[in-house]
Design a protein around this motif. Structure first.
Motif, mmCIF file in Angstrom:
data_model
loop_
_atom_site.group_PDB
_atom_site.id
_atom_site.type_symbol
_atom_site.label_atom_id
_atom_site.label_comp_id
_atom_site.label_asym_id
_atom_site.label_seq_id
_atom_site.Cartn_x
_atom_site.Cartn_y
_atom_site.Cartn_z
ATOM 1 N N VAL A 144 -4.771 0.890 -4.705
ATOM 2 C CA VAL A 144 -4.308 2.480 -4.584
ATOM 3 C C VAL A 144 -4.339 2.853 -6.158
ATOM 4 N N THR A 145 -4.013 2.062 -6.951
ATOM 5 C CA THR A 145 -3.752 2.415 -8.329
ATOM 6 C C THR A 145 -3.980 1.355 -9.197
ATOM 7 N N ARG A 201 1.441 4.108 -2.852
ATOM 8 C CA ARG A 201 1.369 5.564 -2.572
ATOM 9 C C ARG A 201 2.381 6.373 -3.005
ATOM 10 N N ASP A 236 0.757 -1.215 -0.115
ATOM 11 C CA ASP A 236 -0.025 0.032 -0.082
ATOM 12 C C ASP A 236 0.754 1.139 0.038
ATOM 13 N N ARG A 237 1.898 1.352 0.880
ATOM 14 C CA ARG A 237 2.799 2.401 0.975
ATOM 15 C C ARG A 237 3.543 2.595 -0.288
#
Ligand code: SAM
Length: 283
Positions: free
Chosen positions: A108-109, A81, A77-78
Motif C-alpha cells: 500500500v505504501t 490505507r 492493508d486496512r
C-alpha cells in the motif's frame, strides 16, 4: 503447483539441512506448529507430532490458522490505507514469502516501517526474510518476550526504526492466548499501549472456545501436553483485553473470517475458525 504458504527455496534449505544449535528440536514450539498448520516446511518431527495430536482433537486447526493469517493481512492493508506508516508486530511467526506484515503494508505504501518481535529462535534464524524491506521503508527484528514490554520498547532496533512519539499500529496477532491470566495479559498490553500516542491502532486476534467448546478444550489440552501454556477466551474476555481509552472499531470483536471479509460468499462455519479479531484506536 506451490501454495501461497510455501517458503522460499532458501528457507526450505535452511530447515532441511541445518538447525542452529540454539534451536531445541526436542520440544514442540508454537511457531513451528503454526507453520505446520499452514503447510510450511519450517518444523521438526516433534512439532509435527504435537500438531498432529492437536489436529486429532481439533480437525479444523488448519482452517483456523489460515483464517487468522488472512485476517492479519487484511488488517495491515486496512491500517496502511488509514495512513499508518509504522507497525510493531509482536509474535511475528515464521516468515511466509510475500505474506508478512511488511509485504502487506509496503504494497500500500512503500515507506512503511515494521519492527518484528518474537521469542522463538527459529523465527530469529529466519529473520533475514523479514528484513527484505522496500528501500523506501524499513524493517527490524527483535528477539524478545512479550512478557517484557519495557525491553521491547527500549530496544535500539525499535527506537532506530519507529518514532514512538508518532502514531503506530501494534499487532498482537494470535499471541495473547499464549499469555494466560496468571501472567496478566492486560498489564502486558497496558504497558505497551501506555507508551504509544493517541491515534495509534491495535490489531489483535485470539483463539476462542465460544463456537465449539468441547473441541477447543481438547486443543488446549493437546498444547498443554506439548508443554505450551494456552488459554482461550470468550468474546467478552477478548473485548476486556482492549485497554481503557481505546475504542473498538467496526465490526467490534468478530470472527477473523467474518471481519471485513473479502467476500461475503462462502464464509466458513464459525466452529471451524474459533478465533476472534479486532481493531481498536487510541483516543
Ligand atoms: C500462532 S503464531 C502467530 C504468528 C503470526 N502473528 C500470525 O498470526 O500469523 C504465535 C507466535 O507468537 C510467538 N510467541 C509465543 N509466545 C511468545 C512470547 N512469550 N513472546 C514473544 N513471542 C511469542 C510464537 O513464537 C509464534 O511465532
Amino acid at each position: 503447483m506451490g501454495s501461497a504458504f510455501d517458503r522460499s527455496p532458501e528457507q526450505q534449505a535452511l530447515i532441511a539441512d541445518w538447525a542452529p544449535p540454539e534451536i531445541d528440536t526436542t520440544k514442540p514450539h508454537s511457531a513451528r506448529m503454526y507453520d505446520y498448520f499452514l503447510d510450511g516446511k519450517t518444523n521438526f518431527p516433534v512439532d509435527r507430532l504435537a500438531a498432529e495430536q492437536t489436529l486429532a482433537a481439533v480437525p479444523h486447526a488448519r482452517t483456523a490458522a489460515r483464517a487468522n493469517r488472512a485476517f492479519m493481512l487484511r488488517a495491515v492493508d486496512r491500517l496502511a490505507r488509514l495512513g499508518v506508516r509504522q507497525f510493531l508486530d509482536i509474535g511475528t511467526g515464521i516468515p511466509i514469502e510475500g505474506r508478512n506484515t511488511h509485504d502487506a503494508a509496503q504494497q500500500v505504501t512503500s515507506d512503511a516501517r515494521v519492527v518484528y518481535v518474537d521469542n522463538d529462535p527459529i523465527v530469529l534464524a529466519h529473520a533475514r526474510a523479514l528484513l527484505s524491506s522496500h528501500p523506501d521503508g524499513a524493517t527490524a527484528y527483535i528477539d524478545a518476550d512479550v512478557h517484557d514490554p519495557d525491553a521491547i520498547l527500549a530496544d535500539p532496533s525499535l527506537t532506530e526504526t519507529l518514532d514512538l512519539d508518532r502514531p503506530l499500529a501494534l499487532l498482537m496477532i494470535a499471541i495473547l492466548h499464549f499469555v494466560p491470566d496468571e501472567d496478566k495479559p492486560t498489564d502486558v498490553l497496558r504497558r505497551l499501549t501506555d507508551r504509544i500516542p493517541s491515534g495509534s491502532y491495535l490489531a489483535l486476534s485470539h483463539l476462542t472456545g465460544d463456537f465449539d467448546p468441547v473441541t477447543t478444550t481438547g486443543g488446549v489440552a493437546a498444547y498443554r501436553r506439548a508443554g505450551i501454556r494456552m488459554q482461550v477466551r470468550s468474546r467478552a474476555e477478548v473485548a476486556a483485553l482492549v485497554p481503557d481509552g481505546w475504542e473498538l472499531l467496526e465490526p467490534g470483536v468478530e470472527l477473523v473470517s467474518h471481519w471485513h471479509p473479502e467476500s461475503e460468499a462462502d464464509l466458513p462455519d464459525p466452529a471451524t475458525v474459533g478465533c476472534y479479531g479486532l481493531l481498536a484506536r487510541k483516543r
